[in-house]
Design an enzyme around this catalytic site. Sequence first.
Site, PDB file in Angstrom:
ATOM      1  N   HIS A  57       0.955  -1.259  -0.004  1.00  0.00           N
ATOM      2  CA  HIS A  57      -0.174   0.058   0.008  1.00  0.00           C
ATOM      3  C   HIS A  57       0.849   1.084  -0.058  1.00  0.00           C
ATOM      4  O   HIS A  57       0.023   2.277   0.096  1.00  0.00           O
ATOM      5  CB  HIS A  57      -1.019   0.130   1.175  1.00  0.00           C
ATOM      6  CG  HIS A  57      -0.094   0.324   2.646  1.00  0.00           C
ATOM      7  ND1 HIS A  57       0.568  -1.104   2.927  1.00  0.00           N
ATOM      8  CD2 HIS A  57       0.082   1.130   3.255  1.00  0.00           C
ATOM      9  CE1 HIS A  57       1.112  -0.697   4.179  1.00  0.00           C
ATOM     10  NE2 HIS A  57       0.964   0.693   4.432  1.00  0.00           N
ATOM     11  N   HIS A  72       1.600   6.938  -0.821  1.00  0.00           N
ATOM     12  CA  HIS A  72       0.548   6.014  -0.147  1.00  0.00           C
ATOM     13  C   HIS A  72      -0.519   5.797  -0.776  1.00  0.00           C
ATOM     14  O   HIS A  72      -1.194   6.919  -1.202  1.00  0.00           O
ATOM     15  CB  HIS A  72       0.525   6.772   1.399  1.00  0.00           C
ATOM     16  CG  HIS A  72       0.259   5.977   2.212  1.00  0.00           C
ATOM     17  ND1 HIS A  72      -1.206   5.355   2.411  1.00  0.00           N
ATOM     18  CD2 HIS A  72       0.959   5.293   3.652  1.00  0.00           C
ATOM     19  CE1 HIS A  72      -1.231   4.545   3.387  1.00  0.00           C
ATOM     20  NE2 HIS A  72      -0.021   4.433   4.266  1.00  0.00           N
TER      21      HIS A  72
END
Length: 148
Positions: A57, A72
């Site tokens: 992620h 992110h």
Amino acid sequence: MTTVLAPMSGSAVGLAAVPDPVFSQAMVGPGTAIDPERAPGQAVAPITGTIVKLHPHAYVVVGADGRGVLVHLGIDTVQLKGAGFHLLAAEGDHVEAGQPVVSWDPAVVEAGGRSPVCPVVALDAAAESITDVASGRVDAGDELFTWS
């Protein structure tokens, strides 16, 4: 000077739009955020350098000048434990700006009740060192901001 590229296509919305105070208050560093297109796609390297951290992620690429950029993919996506993300590179790899790092589907993240908004942060940078911040529509590989 470092030119940071958009890691995915979407709308540049600024860090204040990120529904997480760690990013919205620039605690991690200055930068911006992209509200990504809701289609399966790839997140690319924002700068040329080495991948020093790689999670499904999120990832950090550090350039030859020592500057690191964090990407992110969505908010609270660590809770997905990698589900819906596919790594296209490895920690320690040298990548060129624009090279695919992770494939993912922002629509799946959103369908799971999480924000798909993606902070792109200049780590350990002074707020005033970030200029020429894009706003509105960006495509992957477009100039997102300049780090002087």
